[in-house]
Design an enzyme around this catalytic site. Structure first.
Site, mmCIF file in Angstrom:
data_model
loop_
_atom_site.group_PDB
_atom_site.id
_atom_site.type_symbol
_atom_site.label_atom_id
_atom_site.label_comp_id
_atom_site.label_asym_id
_atom_site.label_seq_id
_atom_site.Cartn_x
_atom_site.Cartn_y
_atom_site.Cartn_z
ATOM 1 N N CYS A 1 0.846 -1.188 0.000
ATOM 2 C CA CYS A 1 0.000 0.000 0.000
ATOM 3 C C CYS A 1 0.883 1.241 0.000
ATOM 4 O O CYS A 1 1.992 1.239 0.556
ATOM 5 C CB CYS A 1 -0.890 -0.015 1.241
ATOM 6 S SG CYS A 1 -1.821 1.500 1.528
ATOM 7 N N HIS B 1 -8.391 -3.692 2.595
ATOM 8 C CA HIS B 1 -7.303 -2.919 3.202
ATOM 9 C C HIS B 1 -7.563 -1.423 3.059
ATOM 10 O O HIS B 1 -7.499 -0.665 4.042
ATOM 11 C CB HIS B 1 -5.974 -3.292 2.543
ATOM 12 C CG HIS B 1 -4.807 -2.513 3.058
ATOM 13 N ND1 HIS B 1 -3.940 -3.018 4.013
ATOM 14 C CD2 HIS B 1 -4.353 -1.266 2.765
ATOM 15 C CE1 HIS B 1 -3.015 -2.116 4.278
ATOM 16 N NE2 HIS B 1 -3.238 -1.030 3.526
ATOM 17 N N GLU B 2 -7.856 -0.988 1.845
ATOM 18 C CA GLU B 2 -7.993 0.443 1.598
ATOM 19 C C GLU B 2 -9.242 1.028 2.264
ATOM 20 O O GLU B 2 -9.232 2.185 2.701
ATOM 21 C CB GLU B 2 -7.992 0.721 0.098
ATOM 22 C CG GLU B 2 -6.742 0.237 -0.633
ATOM 23 C CD GLU B 2 -5.432 0.772 -0.063
ATOM 24 O OE1 GLU B 2 -5.444 1.817 0.618
ATOM 25 O OE2 GLU B 2 -4.388 0.123 -0.295
ATOM 26 N N HIS C 1 -8.363 2.148 5.646
ATOM 27 C CA HIS C 1 -7.819 3.505 5.668
ATOM 28 C C HIS C 1 -8.934 4.542 5.573
ATOM 29 O O HIS C 1 -8.927 5.555 6.288
ATOM 30 C CB HIS C 1 -6.853 3.708 4.506
ATOM 31 C CG HIS C 1 -5.536 3.024 4.664
ATOM 32 N ND1 HIS C 1 -4.860 2.943 5.869
ATOM 33 C CD2 HIS C 1 -4.743 2.388 3.750
ATOM 34 C CE1 HIS C 1 -3.724 2.298 5.694
ATOM 35 N NE2 HIS C 1 -3.632 1.945 4.427
ATOM 36 N N HIS D 1 -1.680 1.377 9.413
ATOM 37 C CA HIS D 1 -1.148 0.030 9.173
ATOM 38 C C HIS D 1 -0.921 -0.731 10.473
ATOM 39 O O HIS D 1 -0.730 -0.146 11.534
ATOM 40 C CB HIS D 1 0.159 0.119 8.380
ATOM 41 C CG HIS D 1 -0.066 0.442 6.935
ATOM 42 N ND1 HIS D 1 0.840 1.135 6.165
ATOM 43 C CD2 HIS D 1 -1.120 0.164 6.108
ATOM 44 C CE1 HIS D 1 0.359 1.274 4.947
ATOM 45 N NE2 HIS D 1 -0.824 0.689 4.885
#
Length: 310
Positions: A118, A266-267, A270, A276
């Site tokens: 990432c 994952h994104e 965020h 992380h």
């Protein structure tokens, strides 16, 4: 009148061969991992001067491990010297990734650094936030506080309490096969949080905007070609999530390709405010290999619940 000169068959074959060699060489350059240079630095340690260390400094600065502007030590940001500050950065990287903390670029450290990842930084403002959270042990006989590895953005930005339903939209012209993976990723986060999500067609008005982009695409976070940084997303309430269009993408894990659903999970983390994690099995771990699929880990769920107090 002069007659045109024709190339012999052998000359033609030679030119065709040279042309295809040139095309293939250009293609290889385009496919080369932008982190490939790190391989040639294996074994480097403090006190050495090796070509390529300047690029390593840029790599570590990009992901938050180095900031020569904040150092009182002699500045070596633009050279190939393995100085004390670089050694400290390598040690912090090793600590965050559960590697042997030596400050030397051993084989495991080099291999980990070369992994696709990432684009968001692991460390913000000089603080190692990949190991910042804490939670109580659930074991009845224990009163110890165990270290959790989830983290948040600097200042702990999050969506306001009144904004628990978020809309998302795909950029016009986005490949159709991403719809299912992205929808499933949002549903997974919805099942673990107080958030609900729905897709809308109005890209400009959506809370979260998703697109595929290449190289410099106007958000001050340019991509670097295949196999380096594969995606990025921004903290609340910016709401931008970009896949790198130069990567090979797949629906589900496939050899040589990145699973769109796993990367979306994952994104989205965020987008909701998670940084992380140093837990390799967690979805918020910064790196991922092609052909891999992952789901939410307890560390991810605990992190989002801690951030929003729910």
């Amino acid at each position: 009148m002069a007659h045109p000169k024709f190339l012999s068959p052998i000359s033609c074959m030679l030119l065709v061969s040279l042309f295809f060699q040139s095309v293939l060489a250009h293609s290889d350059d385009q496919k080369q991992n932008p982190f490939e240079f790190i391989k040639h630095l294996q074994g480097c340690h403090k006190g050495e001067k090796v070509k390529g260390l300047q690029e390593l400094k840029q790599y570590l600065e990009k992901f938050g491990y180095l900031d020569y502007n904040q150092s009182s030590l002699p500045v070596h940001a633009g050279d190939d010297d393995f100085d004390e500050l670089l050694e400290s950065a390598v040690k912090m990287y090793q600590l965050n990734h559960h590697l042997k903390v030596t400050g030397t670029l051993d084989s495991q450290t080099v291999s980990t650094m070369m992994m696709p990842r990432c684009g968001m930084a692991d460390i913000v403002n000089g603080t190692s936030r990949m190991r910042s959270g804490k939670r109580r042990s659930h074991h009845r006989s224990s009163n110890f506080r165990t270290v959790a590895h989830f983290s948040f953005f600097d200042g702990n930005p999050k969506w306001p309490p009144s904004k628990y339903h978020l809309t998302y939209a795909l950029s016009p012209g986005t490949r159709a096969d991403v719809v299912g993976p992205v929808s499933r990723a949002f549903n997974t986060w919805a099942s673990a949080t107080h958030f609900t999500f729905s897709q809308v067609q109005n890209y400009a008005a959506a809370d979260i905007k998703i697109a595929f982009a290449s190289r410099d695409h106007g958000d001050n976070a340019p991509f670097d070609g295949p196999s380096g940084v594969i995606a990025h997303a921004f903290q609340p309430t910016i709401g931008m999530f970009h896949y790198d269009a130069d990567e090979q993408w797949s629906v589900g894990p496939a050899s040589g390709s990145f699973d769109m659903e796993t990367v979306a999970l994952h994104e989205i983390g965020h987008l909701l405010g998670l940084g992380h994690s140093s837990v390799e099995r967690a979805i918020m771990y910064p790196s991922i290999s092609p052909g891999i699929s992952k789901g939410l880990d307890g560390d991810d769920v605990q992190g989002i619940k801690t951030l929003y107090g729910v």
